[in-house]
Design a protein around this motif. Structure first.
Motif, PDB file in Angstrom:
ATOM      1  N   VAL A  29       0.814  -1.212   0.000  1.00 51.89           N
ATOM      2  CA  VAL A  29       0.000   0.000   0.000  1.00 51.89           C
ATOM      3  C   VAL A  29       0.850   1.266   0.000  1.00 51.89           C
ATOM      4  N   VAL A  30       0.463   2.202  -0.860  1.00 51.16           N
ATOM      5  CA  VAL A  30       1.018   3.553  -0.842  1.00 51.16           C
ATOM      6  C   VAL A  30      -0.159   4.503  -0.664  1.00 51.16           C
ATOM      7  N   ARG A  31      -0.035   5.413   0.296  1.00 50.75           N
ATOM      8  CA  ARG A  31      -1.113   6.374   0.542  1.00 50.75           C
ATOM      9  C   ARG A  31      -0.564   7.795   0.458  1.00 50.75           C
ATOM     10  N   ASN A  32      -1.308   8.650  -0.196  1.00 54.21           N
ATOM     11  CA  ASN A  32      -0.931  10.056  -0.296  1.00 54.21           C
ATOM     12  C   ASN A  32      -2.184  10.895  -0.492  1.00 54.21           C
ATOM     13  N   VAL A  33      -2.043  12.192  -0.524  1.00 60.03           N
ATOM     14  CA  VAL A  33      -3.186  13.078  -0.713  1.00 60.03           C
ATOM     15  C   VAL A  33      -3.857  12.798  -2.060  1.00 60.03           C
ATOM     16  N   ALA A  34      -5.136  12.417  -2.009  1.00 53.55           N
ATOM     17  CA  ALA A  34      -5.975  12.182  -3.197  1.00 53.55           C
ATOM     18  C   ALA A  34      -5.592  10.949  -4.004  1.00 53.55           C
ATOM     19  N   ALA A  35      -4.760  10.071  -3.432  1.00 52.40           N
ATOM     20  CA  ALA A  35      -4.391   8.811  -4.116  1.00 52.40           C
ATOM     21  C   ALA A  35      -3.818   9.057  -5.500  1.00 52.40           C
ATOM     22  N   MET A  36      -2.923  10.046  -5.600  1.00 50.31           N
ATOM     23  CA  MET A  36      -2.407  10.436  -6.898  1.00 50.31           C
ATOM     24  C   MET A  36      -1.132   9.687  -7.278  1.00 50.31           C
ATOM     25  N   VAL A  37      -0.998   9.432  -8.570  1.00 52.95           N
ATOM     26  CA  VAL A  37       0.242   8.936  -9.162  1.00 52.95           C
ATOM     27  C   VAL A  37       0.753  10.027 -10.087  1.00 52.95           C
ATOM     28  N   PRO A  38       1.968  10.517  -9.888  1.00 54.66           N
ATOM     29  CA  PRO A  38       2.513  11.519 -10.813  1.00 54.66           C
ATOM     30  C   PRO A  38       2.943  10.837 -12.104  1.00 54.66           C
ATOM     31  N   PRO A  39       3.069  11.581 -13.191  1.00 55.19           N
ATOM     32  CA  PRO A  39       3.577  10.973 -14.424  1.00 55.19           C
ATOM     33  C   PRO A  39       5.058  10.641 -14.287  1.00 55.19           C
ATOM     34  N   PHE A  40       5.524   9.734 -15.116  1.00 53.89           N
ATOM     35  CA  PHE A  40       6.930   9.347 -15.127  1.00 53.89           C
ATOM     36  C   PHE A  40       7.799  10.544 -15.494  1.00 53.89           C
ATOM     37  N   GLU A  41       8.822  10.789 -14.700  1.00 50.92           N
ATOM     38  CA  GLU A  41       9.780  11.845 -15.002  1.00 50.92           C
ATOM     39  C   GLU A  41      11.108  11.508 -14.347  1.00 50.92           C
ATOM     40  N   THR A  42      12.175  12.052 -14.896  1.00 56.68           N
ATOM     41  CA  THR A  42      13.516  11.759 -14.386  1.00 56.68           C
ATOM     42  C   THR A  42      14.201  13.003 -13.852  1.00 56.68           C
ATOM     43  N   SER A  43      13.431  14.042 -13.583  1.00 62.69           N
ATOM     44  CA  SER A  43      14.013  15.276 -13.055  1.00 62.69           C
ATOM     45  C   SER A  43      14.537  15.041 -11.639  1.00 62.69           C
ATOM     46  N   PRO A  44      15.516  15.852 -11.207  1.00 64.79           N
ATOM     47  CA  PRO A  44      16.042  15.696  -9.845  1.00 64.79           C
ATOM     48  C   PRO A  44      14.943  15.918  -8.809  1.00 64.79           C
ATOM     49  N   GLY A  45      15.069  15.256  -7.687  1.00 70.43           N
ATOM     50  CA  GLY A  45      14.079  15.405  -6.629  1.00 70.43           C
ATOM     51  C   GLY A  45      13.793  14.071  -5.979  1.00 70.43           C
ATOM     52  N   TYR A  46      12.830  14.082  -5.091  1.00 71.40           N
ATOM     53  CA  TYR A  46      12.462  12.867  -4.369  1.00 71.40           C
ATOM     54  C   TYR A  46      11.124  12.375  -4.912  1.00 71.40           C
ATOM     55  N   HIS A  47      11.143  11.196  -5.485  1.00 71.55           N
ATOM     56  CA  HIS A  47       9.965  10.659  -6.155  1.00 71.55           C
ATOM     57  C   HIS A  47       9.422   9.471  -5.351  1.00 71.55           C
ATOM     58  N   GLY A  48       8.729   9.790  -4.272  1.00 72.51           N
ATOM     59  CA  GLY A  48       8.288   8.745  -3.347  1.00 72.51           C
ATOM     60  C   GLY A  48       7.316   7.753  -3.961  1.00 72.51           C
ATOM     61  N   VAL A  49       6.272   8.253  -4.626  1.00 73.37           N
ATOM     62  CA  VAL A  49       5.293   7.351  -5.228  1.00 73.37           C
ATOM     63  C   VAL A  49       5.926   6.554  -6.354  1.00 73.37           C
ATOM     64  N   SER A  50       6.743   7.204  -7.143  1.00 74.09           N
ATOM     65  CA  SER A  50       7.408   6.521  -8.259  1.00 74.09           C
ATOM     66  C   SER A  50       8.345   5.428  -7.757  1.00 74.09           C
ATOM     67  N   ALA A  75       8.045   3.755  -4.917  1.00 75.63           N
ATOM     68  CA  ALA A  75       7.219   2.665  -4.399  1.00 75.63           C
ATOM     69  C   ALA A  75       6.634   1.839  -5.539  1.00 75.63           C
ATOM     70  N   LEU A  76       6.201   2.521  -6.601  1.00 73.20           N
ATOM     71  CA  LEU A  76       5.667   1.819  -7.765  1.00 73.20           C
ATOM     72  C   LEU A  76       6.745   0.952  -8.407  1.00 73.20           C
ATOM     73  N   GLU A  77       7.919   1.511  -8.575  1.00 75.24           N
ATOM     74  CA  GLU A  77       9.031   0.770  -9.151  1.00 75.24           C
ATOM     75  C   GLU A  77       9.354  -0.461  -8.321  1.00 75.24           C
ATOM     76  N   PHE A  78       9.369  -0.297  -7.021  1.00 70.91           N
ATOM     77  CA  PHE A  78       9.674  -1.421  -6.130  1.00 70.91           C
ATOM     78  C   PHE A  78       8.612  -2.517  -6.252  1.00 70.91           C
ATOM     79  N   ALA A  79       7.343  -2.099  -6.261  1.00 73.12           N
ATOM     80  CA  ALA A  79       6.258  -3.077  -6.333  1.00 73.12           C
ATOM     81  C   ALA A  79       6.246  -3.829  -7.654  1.00 73.12           C
ATOM     82  N   VAL A  80       6.437  -3.093  -8.747  1.00 71.22           N
ATOM     83  CA  VAL A  80       6.325  -3.693 -10.083  1.00 71.22           C
ATOM     84  C   VAL A  80       7.579  -4.468 -10.475  1.00 71.22           C
ATOM     85  N   GLN A  81       8.743  -3.894 -10.197  1.00 65.40           N
ATOM     86  CA  GLN A  81       9.988  -4.490 -10.669  1.00 65.40           C
ATOM     87  C   GLN A  81      10.595  -5.511  -9.698  1.00 65.40           C
ATOM     88  N   PHE A  82      10.404  -5.308  -8.413  1.00 70.08           N
ATOM     89  CA  PHE A  82      11.058  -6.181  -7.441  1.00 70.08           C
ATOM     90  C   PHE A  82      10.084  -7.145  -6.753  1.00 70.08           C
TER      91      PHE A  82
END
Length: 217
Positions: free
Chosen positions: A67-88, A90-97
């Protein structure tokens, strides 16, 4: 650690004690197995709202859903810009690992994040004063436009439309991730949209073929 007997912490610790002597003891073998690793089949992306706990709604045991929970159950679009991509991440971990078989986005009724996205009351606020929330729910700006044109920015009909649109937007954003695109195309990953109505406790499932949500039964 000492705690005020009337504090929220004291209530949580008391709940932990009930859990420790009850559910944990009864299912001790399962907990021992889970200590060796997890293999959930489903990832659920849900809202942080305290009223909609996916584990409670789906009546699942520990280890069954990631489970991943955040405001409004949002998934951001895929991007590789610098920053902290918490939902991305978690998604990567769930899908790939963890190699989950399904990713479910679960919206809900009376969602404060979707209401804020609809009214845009927080736009212009500084970070720490609502700005972080405003930036996050800005992910719904495009989905908001047709709703506002037809229904305005207030009233339950407009709010529900925004809540349903948010689920669809997150599903669309999920399909911008290369790993999701690849696995969905191969048939090893399915995406699901759901909506839980707080008022009546009914779960609705999205039929992506026609864009409609229908009660699960």
């Amino acid at each position: 650690m000492n705690s005020n007997p009337e504090s929220p912490l004291a209530s949580l610790v008391e709940g932990y004690r009930r859990f420790r002597s009850g559910a944990w003891s009864i299912n001790r073998e399962r907990w021992a197995t889970l200590s060796d690793g997890q293999s959930p089949q489903v990832m659920v992306i849900a809202c942080s709202d305290s009223r909609v706990d996916p584990a409670q709604i789906f009546d699942v045991d520990p280890g069954e859903i990631f489970v991943v929970r955040n405001v409004a159950a949002m998934v951001p679009p895929f991007e590789t810009s610098p920053g902290y991509h918490g939902v991305s991440a978690a998604l990567e971990f769930a899908v790939q690992f963890l190699r989950v078989k399904e990713v479910m986005v679960m919206g809900h009724g009376m969602c404060g994040g979707c209401q804020a996205a609809l009214t845009q009351d927080l736009h212009g606020n500084e970070p720490g004063q609502g700005g972080f929330v405003a930036d996050w729910i800005g992910l719904l700006d495009e989905a908001r436009e047709p709703i506002v044109r037809e229904l305005g920015t207030t009233g339950r009909e407009a709010e529900r439309a925004m809540e349903l649109a948010a689920v669809k937007q997150s599903l669309a954003n999920l399909r911008t991730f290369p790993c999701v695109i690849e696995k969905e195309k191969r048939g090893t990953l399915a995406l699901r949209g759901t909506y839980f109505a707080i008022a009546d406790g009914v779960l609705h499932l999205l039929d992506e073929a026609n864009g409609e949500f229908h009660p699960a039964g």
